[in-house]
Design a protein around this motif. Structure first.
Motif, PDB file in Angstrom:
ATOM      1  N   GLU A 106      -2.982   7.527   6.657  1.00  0.00           N
ATOM      2  CA  GLU A 106      -2.887   6.733   7.979  1.00  0.00           C
ATOM      3  C   GLU A 106      -2.082   5.447   7.626  1.00  0.00           C
ATOM      4  O   GLU A 106      -1.463   5.120   8.819  1.00  0.00           O
ATOM      5  N   VAL A 107      -1.698   5.082   6.520  1.00  0.00           N
ATOM      6  CA  VAL A 107      -0.774   4.099   6.174  1.00  0.00           C
ATOM      7  C   VAL A 107       0.509   4.251   6.684  1.00  0.00           C
ATOM      8  O   VAL A 107       1.545   3.343   7.037  1.00  0.00           O
ATOM      9  N   ALA A 108       0.951   5.696   6.777  1.00  0.00           N
ATOM     10  CA  ALA A 108       2.293   5.752   7.275  1.00  0.00           C
ATOM     11  C   ALA A 108       2.430   5.444   8.564  1.00  0.00           C
ATOM     12  O   ALA A 108       3.484   5.287   9.120  1.00  0.00           O
ATOM     13  N   ASP A 109       1.419   5.228   9.474  1.00  0.00           N
ATOM     14  CA  ASP A 109       1.618   4.953  10.963  1.00  0.00           C
ATOM     15  C   ASP A 109       2.047   3.619  11.005  1.00  0.00           C
ATOM     16  O   ASP A 109       1.445   2.545  10.411  1.00  0.00           O
ATOM     17  N   ILE A 110       3.262   3.374  11.703  1.00  0.00           N
ATOM     18  CA  ILE A 110       3.691   1.913  11.813  1.00  0.00           C
ATOM     19  C   ILE A 110       2.731   0.890  12.273  1.00  0.00           C
ATOM     20  O   ILE A 110       2.625  -0.288  12.225  1.00  0.00           O
ATOM     21  N   LYS A 111       1.638   1.503  13.142  1.00  0.00           N
ATOM     22  CA  LYS A 111       0.469   0.754  13.880  1.00  0.00           C
ATOM     23  C   LYS A 111      -0.521   0.197  12.864  1.00  0.00           C
ATOM     24  O   LYS A 111      -1.565  -0.056  13.177  1.00  0.00           O
ATOM     25  N   ALA A 129      -3.202  -0.999  10.843  1.00  0.00           N
ATOM     26  CA  ALA A 129      -3.740  -2.429  10.983  1.00  0.00           C
ATOM     27  C   ALA A 129      -4.867  -2.730   9.657  1.00  0.00           C
ATOM     28  O   ALA A 129      -5.721  -3.437   9.857  1.00  0.00           O
ATOM     29  N   GLY A 130      -4.539  -2.009   8.648  1.00  0.00           N
ATOM     30  CA  GLY A 130      -5.421  -2.449   7.522  1.00  0.00           C
ATOM     31  C   GLY A 130      -6.496  -1.368   7.375  1.00  0.00           C
ATOM     32  O   GLY A 130      -6.608  -0.391   8.351  1.00  0.00           O
ATOM     33  N   GLY A 131      -7.392  -1.271   6.805  1.00  0.00           N
ATOM     34  CA  GLY A 131      -8.505  -0.757   6.433  1.00  0.00           C
ATOM     35  C   GLY A 131      -8.456   0.515   5.768  1.00  0.00           C
ATOM     36  O   GLY A 131      -8.061   0.237   4.380  1.00  0.00           O
ATOM     37  N   LYS A 132      -8.536   1.866   5.921  1.00  0.00           N
ATOM     38  CA  LYS A 132      -8.297   2.936   5.124  1.00  0.00           C
ATOM     39  C   LYS A 132      -6.923   2.873   4.338  1.00  0.00           C
ATOM     40  O   LYS A 132      -5.796   2.928   4.987  1.00  0.00           O
ATOM     41  N   THR A 133      -7.018   2.992   2.923  1.00  0.00           N
ATOM     42  CA  THR A 133      -5.690   2.793   2.127  1.00  0.00           C
ATOM     43  C   THR A 133      -5.509   4.079   1.318  1.00  0.00           C
ATOM     44  O   THR A 133      -4.722   4.199   0.300  1.00  0.00           O
ATOM     45  N   THR A 134      -6.349   5.217   1.419  1.00  0.00           N
ATOM     46  CA  THR A 134      -6.558   6.331   0.899  1.00  0.00           C
ATOM     47  C   THR A 134      -5.447   7.342   1.340  1.00  0.00           C
ATOM     48  O   THR A 134      -4.769   7.298   2.378  1.00  0.00           O
ATOM     49  N   GLY A 135      -5.010   8.420   0.537  1.00  0.00           N
ATOM     50  CA  GLY A 135      -4.120   9.463   0.847  1.00  0.00           C
ATOM     51  C   GLY A 135      -4.417  10.725   0.025  1.00  0.00           C
ATOM     52  O   GLY A 135      -5.128  10.624  -0.994  1.00  0.00           O
ATOM     53  N   THR A 136      -3.720  11.832   0.452  1.00  0.00           N
ATOM     54  CA  THR A 136      -3.949  13.068  -0.204  1.00  0.00           C
ATOM     55  C   THR A 136      -2.340  13.643  -0.640  1.00  0.00           C
ATOM     56  O   THR A 136      -1.364  13.285   0.043  1.00  0.00           O
ATOM     57  N   VAL A 137      -2.469  13.622  -2.080  1.00  0.00           N
ATOM     58  CA  VAL A 137      -1.125  14.059  -2.552  1.00  0.00           C
ATOM     59  C   VAL A 137      -0.887  15.517  -2.362  1.00  0.00           C
ATOM     60  O   VAL A 137      -1.596  16.426  -2.597  1.00  0.00           O
ATOM     61  N   TYR A 138       0.346  15.935  -2.008  1.00  0.00           N
ATOM     62  CA  TYR A 138       0.669  17.313  -1.836  1.00  0.00           C
ATOM     63  C   TYR A 138       2.057  17.514  -2.619  1.00  0.00           C
ATOM     64  O   TYR A 138       3.000  16.491  -2.734  1.00  0.00           O
ATOM     65  N   LYS A 139       2.357  18.798  -3.172  1.00  0.00           N
ATOM     66  CA  LYS A 139       3.531  18.894  -3.794  1.00  0.00           C
ATOM     67  C   LYS A 139       4.266  20.045  -2.821  1.00  0.00           C
ATOM     68  O   LYS A 139       3.743  21.138  -2.533  1.00  0.00           O
ATOM     69  N   CYS A 140       5.322  19.901  -2.276  1.00  0.00           N
ATOM     70  CA  CYS A 140       6.024  20.567  -1.189  1.00  0.00           C
ATOM     71  C   CYS A 140       7.350  21.099  -1.950  1.00  0.00           C
ATOM     72  O   CYS A 140       8.130  20.329  -2.580  1.00  0.00           O
ATOM     73  N   ASN A 141       7.500  22.510  -1.985  1.00  0.00           N
ATOM     74  CA  ASN A 141       8.684  23.016  -2.150  1.00  0.00           C
ATOM     75  C   ASN A 141       9.745  23.007  -1.370  1.00  0.00           C
ATOM     76  O   ASN A 141       9.761  23.150   0.060  1.00  0.00           O
ATOM     77  N   PRO A 142      10.999  22.613  -1.577  1.00  0.00           N
ATOM     78  CA  PRO A 142      12.229  22.559  -0.606  1.00  0.00           C
ATOM     79  C   PRO A 142      12.357  23.726  -0.101  1.00  0.00           C
ATOM     80  O   PRO A 142      12.337  24.925  -0.867  1.00  0.00           O
ATOM     81  N   GLY A 143      12.709  23.821   1.086  1.00  0.00           N
ATOM     82  CA  GLY A 143      12.929  25.091   1.684  1.00  0.00           C
ATOM     83  C   GLY A 143      13.232  25.161   3.383  1.00  0.00           C
ATOM     84  O   GLY A 143      12.927  24.803   4.187  1.00  0.00           O
ATOM     85  N   THR A 146       0.922  -1.154   0.001  1.00  0.00           N
ATOM     86  CA  THR A 146      -0.048  -0.018  -0.036  1.00  0.00           C
ATOM     87  C   THR A 146       0.809   1.138   0.029  1.00  0.00           C
ATOM     88  O   THR A 146       0.480   2.266  -0.809  1.00  0.00           O
ATOM     89  N   LEU A 147       2.024   1.150   0.850  1.00  0.00           N
ATOM     90  CA  LEU A 147       2.855   2.600   0.857  1.00  0.00           C
ATOM     91  C   LEU A 147       3.432   2.733  -0.417  1.00  0.00           C
ATOM     92  O   LEU A 147       3.416   3.691  -1.063  1.00  0.00           O
ATOM     93  N   ASN A 148       4.043   1.467  -0.962  1.00  0.00           N
ATOM     94  CA  ASN A 148       4.532   1.723  -2.562  1.00  0.00           C
ATOM     95  C   ASN A 148       3.493   2.206  -3.378  1.00  0.00           C
ATOM     96  O   ASN A 148       3.970   3.048  -4.319  1.00  0.00           O
ATOM     97  N   ARG A 149       2.151   1.684  -3.385  1.00  0.00           N
ATOM     98  CA  ARG A 149       1.269   1.931  -4.480  1.00  0.00           C
ATOM     99  C   ARG A 149       0.970   3.598  -4.264  1.00  0.00           C
ATOM    100  O   ARG A 149       1.006   4.368  -5.082  1.00  0.00           O
ATOM    101  N   LEU A 150       0.918   3.850  -2.890  1.00  0.00           N
ATOM    102  CA  LEU A 150       0.720   5.391  -2.537  1.00  0.00           C
ATOM    103  C   LEU A 150       1.611   6.351  -3.095  1.00  0.00           C
ATOM    104  O   LEU A 150       1.471   7.423  -3.692  1.00  0.00           O
ATOM    105  N   LYS A 151       3.141   5.949  -3.285  1.00  0.00           N
ATOM    106  CA  LYS A 151       4.157   6.510  -3.633  1.00  0.00           C
ATOM    107  C   LYS A 151       4.094   6.528  -5.018  1.00  0.00           C
ATOM    108  O   LYS A 151       4.419   7.543  -5.710  1.00  0.00           O
ATOM    109  N   ILE A 152       3.702   5.538  -5.610  1.00  0.00           N
ATOM    110  CA  ILE A 152       3.825   5.391  -7.290  1.00  0.00           C
ATOM    111  C   ILE A 152       2.380   6.521  -7.740  1.00  0.00           C
ATOM    112  O   ILE A 152       2.764   7.276  -8.546  1.00  0.00           O
ATOM    113  N   ARG A 153       1.419   6.429  -7.177  1.00  0.00           N
ATOM    114  CA  ARG A 153       0.454   7.117  -7.711  1.00  0.00           C
ATOM    115  C   ARG A 153       0.676   8.500  -7.317  1.00  0.00           C
ATOM    116  O   ARG A 153       0.198   9.682  -7.906  1.00  0.00           O
TER     117      ARG A 153
END
Length: 106
Positions: free
Chosen positions: A85-90, A92-106, A66-73
Motif C-alpha cells: 500500500e505504501v506505493a500509493d502516492i496518497k 498517509a501512514g499506517g500499514k508498512t508491510t509488503g509482499t515480495v515477488y520474483k518476476c521473470n522478464p518477459g 519506508t519505500l527504500n526499506r521495502l526495496k532493500i528488504r
C-alpha cells in the motif's frame, strides 16, 4: 562541551540517512500497489518497511524511508517486486508491510 550538543542534534539525521541507503541491487526492485503487475510472479514472502521513526519524521519523508526499506528488504530476499500500500502516492501512514515477488522478464 559545546560540540556535544551539536553532535546530539545531528545524530538523528545521520541515523536516518544510514538506515535506508539504496544500492544498485535495490534499484531494480519495484514497489507497486497494482495487482496485475505481480500476477504471474513467484511469491517469496512478507516484509515490513517500518523504521520506528514514524512519530518524528514528516509523512513525505516517512513514505520515502519506508519505500527504500521495502526495496532493500525485497532485494535481500531475491525479489524484483514488492506489493504494498505504501506505493500509493496518497499513502498517509499506517500499514508498512509488503509482499515480495520474483518476476521473470518477459
Amino acid at each position: 562541551m559545546t560540540m556535544k550538543p551539536r553532535f546530539l542534534i545531528l545524530l538523528p539525521a545521520l541515523l536516518l540517512g544510514a538506515c535506508a541507503y539504496q544500492t544498485s541491487r535495490t534499484s531494480i526492485v519495484v514497489v507497486t500497489n497494482t495487482q496485475g503487475v505481480i500476477e504471474n510472479c513467484q511469491k517469496l514472502g512478507e516484509i515490513d518497511g517500518d523504521s520506528g521513526f514514524g512519530s518524528v519524521v514528516p509523512l513525505d519523508k516517512m513514505r520515502e524511508l519506508t519505500l527504500n526499506r521495502l526495496k532493500i528488504r525485497g532485494a535481500d530476499m531475491g525479489g524484483t517486486h514488492v506489493f504494498s500500500e505504501v506505493a500509493d502516492i496518497k499513502w498517509a501512514g499506517g500499514k508498512t508491510t509488503g509482499t515480495v515477488y520474483k518476476c521473470n522478464p518477459g
